[in-house]
Design a protein around this motif. Structure first.
Motif, short mmCIF file in Angstrom:
data_model
loop_
_atom_site.label_atom_id
_atom_site.label_comp_id
_atom_site.label_asym_id
_atom_site.label_seq_id
_atom_site.Cartn_x
_atom_site.Cartn_y
_atom_site.Cartn_z
N LEU A 203 -0.91 -13.59 1.44
CA LEU A 203 -0.90 -12.19 1.03
C LEU A 203 0.45 -11.52 1.29
CD1 LEU A 203 -2.50 -9.74 0.01
CD2 LEU A 203 -3.42 -9.46 2.32
N GLY A 204 1.22 -12.03 2.24
CA GLY A 204 2.42 -11.34 2.68
C GLY A 204 3.48 -11.15 1.60
N THR A 205 3.83 -12.22 0.88
CA THR A 205 4.88 -12.12 -0.14
C THR A 205 4.46 -11.18 -1.25
OG1 THR A 205 5.63 -14.37 0.35
CG2 THR A 205 6.29 -13.44 -1.76
N THR A 206 3.19 -11.26 -1.66
CA THR A 206 2.70 -10.35 -2.69
C THR A 206 2.82 -8.90 -2.24
OG1 THR A 206 1.14 -12.00 -3.54
CG2 THR A 206 0.69 -9.70 -4.08
N LEU A 207 2.48 -8.65 -0.98
CA LEU A 207 2.54 -7.28 -0.47
C LEU A 207 3.98 -6.78 -0.41
CD1 LEU A 207 0.32 -5.36 0.49
CD2 LEU A 207 0.88 -5.99 2.83
N MET A 208 4.92 -7.63 0.00
CA MET A 208 6.32 -7.22 0.04
C MET A 208 6.83 -6.91 -1.36
SD MET A 208 8.94 -6.59 2.02
CE MET A 208 8.89 -7.51 3.57
N MET A 209 6.48 -7.75 -2.34
CA MET A 209 6.90 -7.49 -3.72
C MET A 209 6.26 -6.22 -4.26
SD MET A 209 7.30 -11.07 -5.79
CE MET A 209 5.65 -11.70 -5.48
N LEU A 210 5.01 -5.99 -3.90
CA LEU A 210 4.32 -4.78 -4.34
C LEU A 210 5.03 -3.53 -3.82
CD1 LEU A 210 1.81 -3.35 -5.60
CD2 LEU A 210 0.69 -3.64 -3.38
N TRP A 211 5.35 -3.50 -2.54
CA TRP A 211 6.04 -2.34 -1.96
C TRP A 211 7.41 -2.13 -2.60
CZ3 TRP A 211 5.17 -3.38 4.01
CH2 TRP A 211 3.80 -3.25 4.29
N MET A 212 8.16 -3.22 -2.78
CA MET A 212 9.49 -3.09 -3.34
C MET A 212 9.43 -2.68 -4.81
SD MET A 212 11.49 -6.21 -1.43
CE MET A 212 13.13 -5.56 -1.67
N ALA A 213 8.41 -3.18 -5.53
CA ALA A 213 8.24 -2.80 -6.93
C ALA A 213 7.93 -1.31 -7.04
CB ALA A 213 7.12 -3.62 -7.57
N TYR A 214 7.12 -0.80 -6.12
CA TYR A 214 6.82 0.64 -6.14
C TYR A 214 8.09 1.46 -5.86
CZ TYR A 214 4.73 5.17 -5.14
OH TYR A 214 4.42 6.51 -5.17
N GLY A 215 8.85 1.04 -4.85
CA GLY A 215 10.09 1.74 -4.55
C GLY A 215 11.06 1.69 -5.71
N LEU A 216 11.10 0.55 -6.39
CA LEU A 216 11.97 0.40 -7.56
C LEU A 216 11.52 1.31 -8.69
CD1 LEU A 216 14.41 -1.38 -8.38
CD2 LEU A 216 12.75 -2.96 -9.40
N ALA A 217 10.22 1.39 -8.92
CA ALA A 217 9.70 2.27 -9.97
C ALA A 217 10.04 3.73 -9.69
CB ALA A 217 8.18 2.09 -10.08
N GLN A 218 9.95 4.14 -8.43
CA GLN A 218 10.29 5.52 -8.10
C GLN A 218 11.78 5.78 -8.33
OE1 GLN A 218 7.76 7.80 -7.18
NE2 GLN A 218 6.72 5.99 -7.97
#
Length: 557
Positions: A203-218
């Motif tokens: 789950l860890g890598t997916t979660l890190m990508m999810l957080w970074m993707a959200y920050g990138l979208a913002q």
């Protein structure tokens, strides 16, 4: 034999135990695996992309105009009127649903680069290479987005009365989106949709990508959506609260593209990690003039933005985490009249299929005594009994202790940590020793009962994918992972995810200092959860796996 049931009481904070059935630990195929003979659709939803006419220049599609001029025998410049070329020939069908599989998204991006290179060659130009330092925000001048291609009549669209978007092509589940509440809202001008599907069991890598993707979208001012249609851990809202919903409608699914990076409606998943978080991303978001940890600060901030917006556990787990942290802080509190409380040192031990970066331990694991020694060193430094005011330090030291979280149940019973409280006790990964079989008369024939396996050794991908499987015909089962797991399997996986996340939350927010190995993504996640000031500047996040600094994602080769 069905898998052992989980005994859940009606209490909100009922303690749970996840015990896997007998498992076949041979390497399993991807649970989304497709056969080699399967025709792979190359669209983001309702469309199928064919790039072959651009690569090999056969006759154009009979149903559409020729999108790219065929190269002439003599090396002359392309016609002046062909100012921009469309990269794809798109034939719409009702046979594919959104989202596509990880393999299909990866294939699209691979073809995207091939076609982009070919189109530029037709114009007598070379295609800039990522290795040559391609800018992260480079925009291909020959790319036409789906909406623009429809408006020009190069693709069928809303103007074509004979073309309809099939219900299947509009499938998918965007978390938290309700069409009834957005009926009066316009379609988002640009968006980023993160698809929670990956062949990686962790789950860890997916979660890190999810957080970074959200920050990138913002940062890019894109509306952000999460699709959990085929997430291995079940429904997103079974673990987290629903994410913030944009004040606009999601775009038609066939307009959501995994590449190029500057597509108006972008789809990001583990399959497109290289596109989104590869070398050009690192070049853009690292600070090259910095030689210390500060060079990673922009990427850390992206992840922190995503963490703050998305890491909200479901109500039951959030309540438990909050009460558990209060309990640990109370245990560390010095008696009334003393100035300094004890120090809580969190320790995260990752075993299983994740091995350390440090060379001497990469074939095994960091010895447990190194964690314990580092914890004692931290406590001694903070509460030096030989320093002035040593009496106060003695009391504080007496109220200092370690809190342990691990994917390996045997760690909790080790000599180093058998007196240390667990980070959380609501959901436990059970060891074989905790489920003893009743003794039977050896002189009487009994019905065969499969042996129960525990989580000794830690979290292994093969164990995760086999949760809920019967031991019968396990070889053939492992070779063809089902796309849709059973309800019981999804339930077990969700418990594992919840246990992992509660461990991280309690260690990150309930510890004064944290010891972990940077090779484990959970270690890097907890640094983000602690925040830059506490984790990095103050040094309360301690890596004991080599001389490495924080990095959001390990290099994507």
């Amino acid at each position: 034999m069905p898998p052992p049931a989980l005994d859940l009481t009606h209490s909100t904070h009922a303690k749970m135990m996840v015990i896997p059935p007998r498992l076949n630990l041979r390497r399993a195929a991807s649970y989304t695996g497709t056969s080699t003979n399967e025709k792979v659709p190359l669209s983001s939803s309702s469309s199928r992309f064919s790039f072959n006419h651009l690569l090999f220049s056969p006759p154009p599609s009979p149903g559409l105009p020729a999108l790219v001029p065929r190269p002439k025998k003599s090396p002359v410049a392309p016609p002046a009127q062909s100012s921009r070329q469309v990269k794809v020939d798109c034939v719409h069908t009702p046979s594919y649903s959104f989202p596509l599989t990880t393999k299909e998204y990866a294939d699209i991006c691979a073809k995207c680069h091939e076609v982009a290179m070919h189109v530029r060659e037709l114009h007598g130009k070379s295609y800039p290479s990522q290795k040559a330092g391609l800018n992260y925000y480079y925009q291909d001048p020959y790319f036409l987005d789906v909406n623009e291609a429809e408006q020009r009549g190069l693709l069928p669209g809303t103007q074509d009365r004979t073309w309809r978007i099939s219900p299947r092509a509009q499938e998918g589940h965007l978390v938290g989106e309700s069409k009834s509440t957005l009926v009066d809202q316009p379609v988002c001008g640009s968006s980023l949709t993160f698809v929670l599907e990956t062949p990686d069991a962790g789950l860890g890598t997916t979660l890190m990508m999810l957080w970074m993707a959200y920050g990138l979208a913002q940062k890019e001012k894109r509306a952000f959506f999460i699709d959990d249609s085929r997430w291995a851990y079940g429904e997103y809202t079974g673990i987290f609260k629903a994410p913030p919903v944009p004040h606009c409608q999601s775009p038609p699914r066939h307009e959501m593209l995994p590449c190029p990076r500057h597509a108006r409606h972008l789809v990001v998943s583990a399959a497109t990690a290289k596109e989104t978080f590869g070398n050009s991303f690192a070049n853009e978001y690292e600070v090259p003039q910095k030689r210390d940890q500060e060079r990673e600060r922009p990427m850390f901030d992206l992840a922190r933005t995503g963490y703050e917006a998305l890491f909200h556990l479901n109500q039951d787990d959030h309540s438990y985490v909050t009460s558990r942290i209060i309990e640990l802080r109370k245990k560390a509190k010095a008696p009334q009249g003393h100035k300094h409380d004890g120090t809580v040192v969190g320790i995260h031990v990752r075993h299983g299929d994740q091995h350390p970066f440090e060379y001497q331990y990469r074939g095994a694991y960091i010895p447990l005594n190194l964690y314990a020694d580092k914890a004692r060193e931290i406590i001694e430094d903070l509460h030096n009994t030989s320093a002035p005011g040593g009496g106060e330090n003695v009391v504080a030291k007496q109220h200092s202790f370690t809190v342990i979280a691990s994917d390996d149940p045997e760690v909790y019973d080790s000599e180093e940590f058998k007196r240390s409280p667990r980070a959380q006790e609501m959901i436990k990964l059970a060891a074989k020793a905790q489920t003893p079989q009743p003794e039977q008369d050896r002189h009487v024939m009994h019905k065969f009962v499969e042996e129960t396996f525990g989580w000794e050794g830690g979290f292994f991908a093969s164990m995760f994918w086999n949760l809920g499987r019967s031991g019968i015909n396990s070889d053939s089962a492992a070779a063809s992972m089902p796309v849709t797991p059973s309800a019981e399997t999804t339930r077990l996986r969700s418990f594992i995810g919840r246990a992992y996340l509660m461990d991280l939350a309690i260690l990150a927010h309930g510890s004064d200092a944290l010891i972990c190995t940077i090779s484990a993504t959970g270690c890097r996640l907890m640094a983000v959860m602690m925040g830059w000031e506490k984790a990095i500047n103050h040094g309360d996040w301690v890596n004991i796996d080599g001389n490495y600094q924080w990095a959001g994602l390990t290099p994507l080769s």
